[in-house]
Scaffold this active site. Structure first.
Site, PDB file in Angstrom:
ATOM      1  N   LYS A   1      -1.288 -11.330  11.356  1.00  0.00           N
ATOM      2  CA  LYS A   1       0.097 -10.779  11.018  1.00  0.00           C
ATOM      3  C   LYS A   1       1.113 -11.121  12.108  1.00  0.00           C
ATOM      4  CE  LYS A   1      -1.927  -7.684   8.370  1.00  0.00           C
ATOM      5  NZ  LYS A   1      -1.806  -7.393   6.820  1.00  0.00           N
TER       6      LYS A   1
HETATM    7  C1  LIG Z   1      -7.394  -7.661  10.139  1.00  0.00           C
HETATM    8  C2  LIG Z   1      -7.311  -7.966   8.575  1.00  0.00           C
HETATM    9  N1  LIG Z   1      -7.985  -8.877   7.761  1.00  0.00           N
HETATM   10  C3  LIG Z   1      -7.389  -8.878   6.550  1.00  0.00           C
HETATM   11  C4  LIG Z   1      -6.397  -8.419   5.814  1.00  0.00           C
HETATM   12  C5  LIG Z   1      -6.148  -8.455   4.559  1.00  0.00           C
HETATM   13  O1  LIG Z   1      -5.015  -9.388   4.339  1.00  0.00           O
HETATM   14  P1  LIG Z   1      -3.879  -9.130   3.204  1.00  0.00           P
HETATM   15  O2  LIG Z   1      -3.598  -7.769   3.176  1.00  0.00           O
HETATM   16  O3  LIG Z   1      -2.750 -10.063   3.365  1.00  0.00           O
HETATM   17  O4  LIG Z   1      -4.997  -9.388   1.896  1.00  0.00           O
HETATM   18  C6  LIG Z   1      -5.734  -7.352   6.793  1.00  0.00           C
HETATM   19  C7  LIG Z   1      -4.620  -6.495   6.194  1.00  0.00           C
HETATM   20  O5  LIG Z   1      -4.375  -6.309   4.832  1.00  0.00           O
HETATM   21  C8  LIG Z   1      -5.901  -7.285   8.054  1.00  0.00           C
HETATM   22  O6  LIG Z   1      -5.326  -6.456   8.783  1.00  0.00           O
HETATM   23  N1  LIG Z   2      -3.818  -4.673   6.555  1.00  0.00           N
HETATM   24  C1  LIG Z   2      -2.460  -4.407   6.824  1.00  0.00           C
HETATM   25  C2  LIG Z   2      -2.097  -3.843   5.635  1.00  0.00           C
HETATM   26  C3  LIG Z   2      -1.391  -4.668   4.590  1.00  0.00           C
HETATM   27  O1  LIG Z   2       0.043  -4.861   4.999  1.00  0.00           O
HETATM   28  P1  LIG Z   2       0.894  -6.188   4.580  1.00  0.00           P
HETATM   29  O2  LIG Z   2       1.793  -5.915   5.606  1.00  0.00           O
HETATM   30  O3  LIG Z   2      -0.007  -7.293   4.857  1.00  0.00           O
HETATM   31  O4  LIG Z   2       1.335  -6.098   3.139  1.00  0.00           O
HETATM   32  C4  LIG Z   2      -2.299  -3.790   7.971  1.00  0.00           C
HETATM   33  O5  LIG Z   2      -2.941  -3.854   8.753  1.00  0.00           O
HETATM   34  O6  LIG Z   2      -1.466  -2.963   8.048  1.00  0.00           O
END
Ligand SMILES: Cc1ncc(COP(=O)(O)O)c(C=O)c1O
Ligand SMILES: N[C@@H](CCOP(=O)(O)O)C(=O)O
Length: 481
Positions: A119
């Protein structure tokens, strides 16, 4: 570049990038999309390759993002990229280096940022963009976000200390790991308000959407979004697909495939954007955990969301999501950007029946060939096995979410569904999920120096029921005081 909503009516005025940056969700409840994907040719790809190798990730980020941002002067955008993707933030000029594992799989490291999850790759840039735009407009912003564990801390660290910004972050009570909770709840700052909601991530996300749909409240309290419903998040994530392609191939004729651990469909959608622009990507593998709504869609053409009660609590908890926001963006492209059809599917059908089917449509039948999507899912036992296998063969510690993607990638390679080079996206560091690592390997992951005191911090969080009105009341109380 101008932006339109996935659900909008054709007479709606397209918006600029800075308009949609602060708006988050479109007023009609849809998600913003660029009116078209800019196309890149072989010469551009070769020049990007040279820029990445000679100048690093920040310079590449500028080249990619400027194609979508034409209402910020280029020198300012370049400077923001340099600040966001600094060696100080990510530990190297490459920012997202790769490691080659056994089984001919590459691992793309996306978790070297301040909060040890992918993120940060977008959130550091979002922090720069918000601060820049707010400074020009002398506005304040109250960010309202939902997290399953990683978006929250990433947003809080990126926005902390940025003038005019407060963060209200909804977390699913009791569903994050001790490390994730400590990372967020440990922050003691009046501009960071953590809320433990009595529900799962989807409930938190629904509350965010409900409050964003209240136009008066949204305007009065300057509500903004940091979740991947905000296009800027996805745009920043497109860059690392280009960086990975350069590292694994770099020759315009040679395609690369990706396996992406998937929850809210933001990460893999960024890959779809890169592919749609002409970045040489072959397959995009959607890898889910036991909450396999998206795997089910790609196998059957049926999109059937699950209730909070039907959403499993798993050992890849950040992906415990059953209503993937960004999937609407993909369906928008799948149905030829027909906004009325998207409204019909997501408002009428999903809103009343909780599901829709595209199984018998020509679009779904062509989807794999046209868009390159494959899918698979993984269980707790698979995750344990994958963590053990990668550690045994390569001495690399992967986290449970990355393990989901690794398992589905290896199955696809062995089954001949995908070719090399194949890149698995590493989305978090193992230290955030040490309980599962201990179960798999009998050892605790080493705690990087920068997180040495995370677990010792205090606890700053407000408990609230799963009710948008209760969240609004808290926002009023904090902002009006
Ligand atoms: C560690 C981790 N991997 C994978 C994902 C999946 O990513 P996305 O939500 O963008 O599909 C998330 C969050 O959703 C995450 O926090
Ligand atoms: N995995 C995310 C949840 C999805 O959030 P987004 O911000 O990617 O739409 C989390 O860790 O919060």
């Amino acid at each position: 570049m101008r932006y339109i909503s996935t659900r909008g009516v054709p007479t709606d005025q397209p918006r600029t990038f800075t308009d949609i940056l602060l708006a988050g969700l479109a007023p009609d409840g849809g998600l913003y999309m660029p009116v078209e994907y800019p196309q890149v040719d072989a010469d551009t790809l070769l020049s990007w390759s040279k820029i990445f190798r000679e100048e690093g990730y920040a310079a590449l980020a500028f080249e990619v993002m400027r194609l979508y941002i034409d209402d910020i002067p280029e020198d300012d955008l370049r400077a923001m990229c340099q600040r966001a993707y600094s060696v100080e933030n990510f530990g190297s000029r490459e920012v997202s280096p790769m490691t080659q594992l056994s089984d001919h799989i590459w691992l793309l490291h996306l978790s070297n940022g301040p909060t040890a999850a992918f993120k940060d790759m977008a959130m550091q840039m979002l922090g720069q963009l918000f601060e820049y735009v707010l400074d020009k407009t002398a506005k304040e912003l109250n960010i309202l976000g939902a997290t399953s564990g990683d978006t929250g801390s990433s947003a809080e660290y990126a926005m902390l200390g940025k003038g005019g910004i407060r963060v209200f972050m909804l977390t699913p009570s009791g569903r994050m790991t001790p490390f994730q909770q400590a990372q967020m709840y440990g922050i003691d700052d009046p501009a960071i308000i953590n809320i433990a909601l009595d529900g799962v991530f989807d409930d938190c996300q629904d509350v965010v959407k409900a409050i964003s749909a209240d136009a008066d409240f949204k305007q009065r309290y300057s509500i903004g979004a940091v979740n991947s419903i905000n296009w800027a998040r996805l745009l920043a994530q497109v860059v690392y697909y280009v960086a990975a392609w350069i590292q694994a191939s770099g020759t315009p004729g040679n395609k690369v495939s990706f396996s992406v651990p998937t929850g809210n469909f933001g990460d893999v959608f960024a890959g779809h954007v890169a592919r749609s622009m002409g970045v040489p990507i072959d397959q995009l593998i959607v890898a889910t955990n036991e909450n396999n709504v998206l795997d089910e869609f790609y196998r059957t053409g049926i999109y059937r969301v699950r209730s909070s009660e039907q959403t499993f609590k798993t050992s890849s908890p950040s992906m415990d999501i059953s209503k993937a926001s960004n999937f609407e963006r993909f369906v928008f492209d799948l149905v030829g950007r027909d906004q009325a059809r998207v409204r019909e599917l997501f408002v009428d059908q999903l809103g009343t029946r909780g599901e829709f089917s595209l199984a018998d449509t020509r679009e779904f039948k062509d989807a794999r060939r046209k868009f390159g999507f494959l899918s698979g899912s993984s269980t707790h036992a698979d995750r344990i096995d994958s963590i053990q296998s990668v550690y045994r063969h390569d001495r690399v510690l992967i986290d449970p979410h990355t393990a989901d993607a690794w398992k589905v990638a290896r199955d696809a390679l062995r089954g001949g569904a995908v070719e090399q080079p194949l890149v698995v996206l590493e989305t978090a560091l193992a230290v955030k999920f040490s309980e599962t690592i201990e179960e798999a390997l009998g050892i605790m992951p080493e705690v990087p120096e920068r997180f040495a005191s995370v677990m010792d911090a205090g606890r700053h969080v407000v408990d609230l029921p799963n009710d948008p009105e209760a969240v609004k009341a808290l926002i009023r109380e904090v902002v009006d005081s």
